[in-house]
Design a protein around this motif. Structure first.
Motif, mmCIF file in Angstrom:
data_model
loop_
_atom_site.group_PDB
_atom_site.id
_atom_site.type_symbol
_atom_site.label_atom_id
_atom_site.label_comp_id
_atom_site.label_asym_id
_atom_site.label_seq_id
_atom_site.Cartn_x
_atom_site.Cartn_y
_atom_site.Cartn_z
ATOM 1 N N HIS A 169 46.936 37.034 38.610
ATOM 2 C CA HIS A 169 46.956 38.095 38.917
ATOM 3 C C HIS A 169 47.383 39.683 38.570
ATOM 4 C CE1 HIS A 169 47.419 35.997 42.353
ATOM 5 N NE2 HIS A 169 48.929 35.267 42.026
ATOM 6 N N HIS A 170 47.086 40.860 38.924
ATOM 7 C CA HIS A 170 46.506 41.709 37.643
ATOM 8 C C HIS A 170 48.529 42.342 38.469
ATOM 9 C CE1 HIS A 170 42.539 41.952 36.827
ATOM 10 N NE2 HIS A 170 42.471 43.134 36.153
ATOM 11 N N THR A 220 50.971 39.495 31.360
ATOM 12 C CA THR A 220 51.120 39.222 32.714
ATOM 13 C C THR A 220 51.833 38.208 32.909
ATOM 14 O OG1 THR A 220 51.439 38.769 35.453
ATOM 15 C CG2 THR A 220 49.681 39.223 34.187
ATOM 16 N N THR A 233 45.379 38.489 32.279
ATOM 17 C CA THR A 233 46.379 37.505 33.071
ATOM 18 C C THR A 233 46.762 35.932 32.539
ATOM 19 O OG1 THR A 233 45.177 36.730 34.502
ATOM 20 C CG2 THR A 233 46.118 38.814 34.498
ATOM 21 N N GLU A 245 51.472 35.932 35.397
ATOM 22 C CA GLU A 245 50.900 35.157 36.868
ATOM 23 C C GLU A 245 49.754 35.109 36.327
ATOM 24 O OE1 GLU A 245 53.147 36.471 40.478
ATOM 25 O OE2 GLU A 245 54.787 37.473 39.482
ATOM 26 N N GLY A 278 53.925 42.321 34.939
ATOM 27 C CA GLY A 278 53.068 42.112 36.164
ATOM 28 C C GLY A 278 53.179 42.865 38.019
#
Length: 411
Positions: free
Chosen positions: A37-38, A33, A76, A35, A9
């Protein structure tokens, strides 16, 4: 055809996704990813974002809607726990699997933990992720608003000094604890490290050199200090640990991919196209150990430019390009009123025989060159801008550069 899957990520994944679409790949594309988030980039986390001087969007290289408009699926909060390179299959923590045609490992690195009691106390922070930065930012901003707060930074590398500069800018009492004779001496060597030592001292940061933290002390489960190897204690309400990072090679290792030895910087071994020992698995960013045509050895570089450039290069290679990766290592740092850009590679303290300076160390306006046998290996511009291309030319020519020419570089 199965999708191309990008694991990670960070910036390398973002740039790879962008390059794949720019190069005309219109097949399925998935980013995985761990996480929530993007994909984002990390340099602001220790600088303007940490000080709340920029909006959250500053960390995202691609707008949130870019992925939807370009048909990129982003999973995500999805941890990849296994890679079967032979069967082209990624295993996820929830028990699911994801088949791929080609896979990019851009799994980055993790903070090296401090091997000392007390690291589980409240008030102890590492800074690697966006969530880490959110937590640390809230704490130091609250202390700044209250007009009090003592910060101990364990580690005198780039992250440690950037966090120290941010905390000191916000008015906190800051102490930097380093193993070296001067901050950054392990990276820049003793000649240039004192520039940063003087800078931080002038801004009121306490520097304790050639020391190590042996214990974090606490009261009611909160950190209150750092005990050093000479039994002295530094009082602290906040402790930030920044003692380096280790590449996240777990997926590659479990898959039986070739790794570099620690003596060569570790990481996943790739060829010039960033292909690993399996032809359909590539690696980019912090985790990739890439052969350098110029320096004649593999390099693993944990900086923004490497993630940016290698992500793009890997994307093109996954589509059939065979050009070797030849970008020189580049990084930058902003601390107080000092901005620097560094290009090239050298083993500080061992790989050079001279440092030649053009400009003024006293004014902190200079370009420094690391030289061996008359050849420029690396250059650093401090508060002197638009010099990187000129430095690059000197490095790549490989010629014996007269000392006078280097001394007059900024004239």
């Amino acid at each position: 055809m199965e999708p191309i899957v990008l694991v990670g990520g960070g910036l390398a994944s973002a740039r790879a996704a962008e390059a794949l679409r720019d190069e005309g790949y219109d097949g399925d594309l998935v980013v995985v990813t761990a996480e929530p988030h993007h994909p984002y980039e990390r340099p602001p986390l220790s600088k303007d974002f940490l000080r709340a001087e920029s909006e959250r969007d500053v960390v995202f290289p691609l707008a949130a809607d870019w992925y939807d408009t370009h048909g990129v699926e982003v999973r995500t909060a999805t941890l990849a726990v296994g890679l079967d390179a032979a069967d082209h299959l990624l295993t996820l923590a929830d028990g699911g699997t994801l088949a791929y045609s080609r896979c990019l490992l851009a799994t980055g690195s993790s903070p090296r933990p401090l091997d000392a009691p007390g690291t589980d106390l409240a008030g102890v922070h590492y800074l690697r992720t966006l969530d880490d930065a959110d937590r640390l930012s809230r704490v130091i901003l609250d202390c700044s608003l209250e007009g009090a707060g003592r910060v101990a930074v364990v580690g005198d590398g780039w992250i440690g000094l950037e966090v120290a500069a941010s905390a000191r800018t916000l008015g906190l009492d800051v102490t930097v604890l380093g193993r070296n004779k001067a901050p950054l001496a392990g990276v820049l060597g003793p000649e240039m490290a004192e520039i940063f030592a003087d800078l931080h001292a002038e801004h009121g940061t306490r520097l304790i050199r050639e020391t190590s933290a042996v214990r974090l002390t606490g009261s009611e489960s909160r950190v209150v200090g750092v005990e050093l190897d000479d039994a002295t204690e530094v009082d602290a309400d906040i402790v930030v640990i920044g003692i380096g990072a280790t590449p996240n090679v777990g997926l590659a290792e479990a898959a039986g991919l070739d790794l570099r030895p620690a003596g060569q910087g570790g990481g996943i071994a790739v060829d010039g196209t960033l292909r690993t020992s399996h032809p359909d698995v590539f690696a980019a960013g912090d985790v990739a150990s890439i052969p350098s045509p110029h320096y004649g050895r593999p390099l693993r570089v944990e900086h923004w430019a490497a993630a940016n450039d290698s992500g793009i290069h890997a994307a093109r290679a996954m589509l059939g390009a065979d050009a070797p990766y030849d970008s020189l290592p580049f990084f930058y740092s902003d601390q107080y009123e000092l901005g620097m850009e560094y290009l090239g590679w050298v083993e500080a303290g061992r790989g050079y025989d001279d440092v030649v300076v053009s400009g003024s160390v006293r004014k902190r306006e200079l370009v420094a060159f690391w030289v061996r046998d008359g050849r420029v290996l690396a250059g650093m511009a401090v508060n002197v801008w638009d010099q990187v291309d000129r430095i690059k030319k000197l490095i790549l020519t490989g010629r014996d550069v007269p000392r006078e020419e280097l001394e007059n570089f900024t004239a």
